[in-house]
Write an enzyme that holds these catalytic residues in place. Structure first.
Site, PDB file in Angstrom:
ATOM      1  N   HIS A 128       1.421   4.202  -2.995  1.00 34.23           N
ATOM      2  CA  HIS A 128       1.213   5.628  -2.738  1.00 34.23           C
ATOM      3  C   HIS A 128       2.489   6.435  -2.921  1.00 34.23           C
ATOM      4  O   HIS A 128       2.427   7.612  -3.296  1.00 34.23           O
ATOM      5  CB  HIS A 128       0.597   5.838  -1.350  1.00 34.23           C
ATOM      6  CG  HIS A 128      -0.879   5.652  -1.351  1.00 34.23           C
ATOM      7  ND1 HIS A 128      -1.462   4.405  -1.311  1.00 34.23           N
ATOM      8  CD2 HIS A 128      -1.896   6.537  -1.425  1.00 34.23           C
ATOM      9  CE1 HIS A 128      -2.789   4.550  -1.351  1.00 34.23           C
ATOM     10  NE2 HIS A 128      -3.068   5.826  -1.420  1.00 34.23           N
ATOM     11  N   TYR A 160       0.841  -1.198   0.000  1.00 36.75           N
ATOM     12  CA  TYR A 160       0.000   0.000   0.000  1.00 36.75           C
ATOM     13  C   TYR A 160       0.874   1.246   0.000  1.00 36.75           C
ATOM     14  O   TYR A 160       0.655   2.181  -0.781  1.00 36.75           O
ATOM     15  CB  TYR A 160      -0.929  -0.020   1.222  1.00 36.75           C
ATOM     16  CG  TYR A 160      -1.903   1.123   1.275  1.00 36.75           C
ATOM     17  CD1 TYR A 160      -3.130   1.050   0.619  1.00 36.75           C
ATOM     18  CD2 TYR A 160      -1.599   2.293   1.977  1.00 36.75           C
ATOM     19  CE1 TYR A 160      -4.025   2.101   0.669  1.00 36.75           C
ATOM     20  CE2 TYR A 160      -2.491   3.346   2.026  1.00 36.75           C
ATOM     21  CZ  TYR A 160      -3.701   3.245   1.365  1.00 36.75           C
ATOM     22  OH  TYR A 160      -4.587   4.295   1.401  1.00 36.75           O
ATOM     23  N   TRP A 175      -7.418   4.216 -10.469  1.00 36.95           N
ATOM     24  CA  TRP A 175      -6.702   4.057  -9.198  1.00 36.95           C
ATOM     25  C   TRP A 175      -7.407   3.034  -8.311  1.00 36.95           C
ATOM     26  O   TRP A 175      -6.778   2.195  -7.693  1.00 36.95           O
ATOM     27  CB  TRP A 175      -6.571   5.398  -8.480  1.00 36.95           C
ATOM     28  CG  TRP A 175      -5.829   5.305  -7.191  1.00 36.95           C
ATOM     29  CD1 TRP A 175      -6.363   5.289  -5.934  1.00 36.95           C
ATOM     30  CD2 TRP A 175      -4.414   5.192  -7.010  1.00 36.95           C
ATOM     31  NE1 TRP A 175      -5.372   5.186  -4.988  1.00 36.95           N
ATOM     32  CE2 TRP A 175      -4.153   5.117  -5.630  1.00 36.95           C
ATOM     33  CE3 TRP A 175      -3.334   5.141  -7.897  1.00 36.95           C
ATOM     34  CZ2 TRP A 175      -2.877   5.000  -5.108  1.00 36.95           C
ATOM     35  CZ3 TRP A 175      -2.057   5.032  -7.374  1.00 36.95           C
ATOM     36  CH2 TRP A 175      -1.839   4.962  -5.991  1.00 36.95           C
ATOM     37  N   TRP A 176      -8.714   3.116  -8.232  1.00 37.74           N
ATOM     38  CA  TRP A 176      -9.464   2.137  -7.440  1.00 37.74           C
ATOM     39  C   TRP A 176      -9.162   0.720  -7.914  1.00 37.74           C
ATOM     40  O   TRP A 176      -8.939  -0.173  -7.097  1.00 37.74           O
ATOM     41  CB  TRP A 176     -10.959   2.398  -7.537  1.00 37.74           C
ATOM     42  CG  TRP A 176     -11.463   3.617  -6.851  1.00 37.74           C
ATOM     43  CD1 TRP A 176     -10.806   4.411  -5.946  1.00 37.74           C
ATOM     44  CD2 TRP A 176     -12.762   4.186  -7.014  1.00 37.74           C
ATOM     45  NE1 TRP A 176     -11.614   5.434  -5.543  1.00 37.74           N
ATOM     46  CE2 TRP A 176     -12.816   5.330  -6.177  1.00 37.74           C
ATOM     47  CE3 TRP A 176     -13.864   3.848  -7.778  1.00 37.74           C
ATOM     48  CZ2 TRP A 176     -13.957   6.123  -6.091  1.00 37.74           C
ATOM     49  CZ3 TRP A 176     -14.996   4.640  -7.690  1.00 37.74           C
ATOM     50  CH2 TRP A 176     -15.034   5.759  -6.849  1.00 37.74           C
ATOM     51  N   TYR A 180      -3.837  16.235   2.323  1.00 34.30           N
ATOM     52  CA  TYR A 180      -4.431  14.903   2.391  1.00 34.30           C
ATOM     53  C   TYR A 180      -3.408  13.944   2.990  1.00 34.30           C
ATOM     54  O   TYR A 180      -2.334  13.752   2.435  1.00 34.30           O
ATOM     55  CB  TYR A 180      -4.836  14.476   0.988  1.00 34.30           C
ATOM     56  CG  TYR A 180      -5.633  13.202   0.834  1.00 34.30           C
ATOM     57  CD1 TYR A 180      -6.034  12.435   1.914  1.00 34.30           C
ATOM     58  CD2 TYR A 180      -6.001  12.768  -0.426  1.00 34.30           C
ATOM     59  CE1 TYR A 180      -6.775  11.277   1.743  1.00 34.30           C
ATOM     60  CE2 TYR A 180      -6.743  11.605  -0.618  1.00 34.30           C
ATOM     61  CZ  TYR A 180      -7.120  10.870   0.473  1.00 34.30           C
ATOM     62  OH  TYR A 180      -7.844   9.719   0.295  1.00 34.30           O
TER      63      TYR A 180
END
Length: 104
Positions: free
Chosen positions: A22, A18, A76-77, A41
């Site tokens: 990112h 993960y 992206w999902w 964010y």
């Protein structure tokens, strides 16, 4: 600016993957998020459970509600779906959080 926070879920064994994804976030995705009024964010992880905690700021005229329609967001999902808890459309399962304290 409005601030919101929410949770998502990954399998704890995918924490490093993960983070890796990112670290290499696509510039066109970042641009789409910024153009929708998102800023500052951050996503945090509880290492033991894989629970993700996200917090971001939104401009007053944000378009966050339209992000789910953007092709780059859907891409992206799909890219993240194998390591996250997702809905049928591959969007992450999101839990809303209510602010109970703020120290300005």
């Amino acid at each position: 600016m409005e601030q919101i926070a929410f949770t998502m879920q990954i399998d704890p064994k995918f924490r490093d993957e993960y983070m890796k994804r990112h670290d290499a976030i696509w510039p066109e995705l970042v641009e789409r998020l910024r153009s929708a009024g998102l800023s500052d964010y951050s996503i945090f992880v509880d290492e033991a459970t894989g629970r993700l905690f996200a917090v971001l700021r939104l401009t007053e005229d944000h378009g966050m509600d339209k992000l789910a329609e953007a092709k780059i967001v859907k891409k992206w999902w799909a890219h993240m779906a194998d390591i996250m808890e997702t809905n049928d459309d591959e969007s992450p399962v999101v839990g809303s959080l209510e602010r109970v304290f703020h120290m300005p």
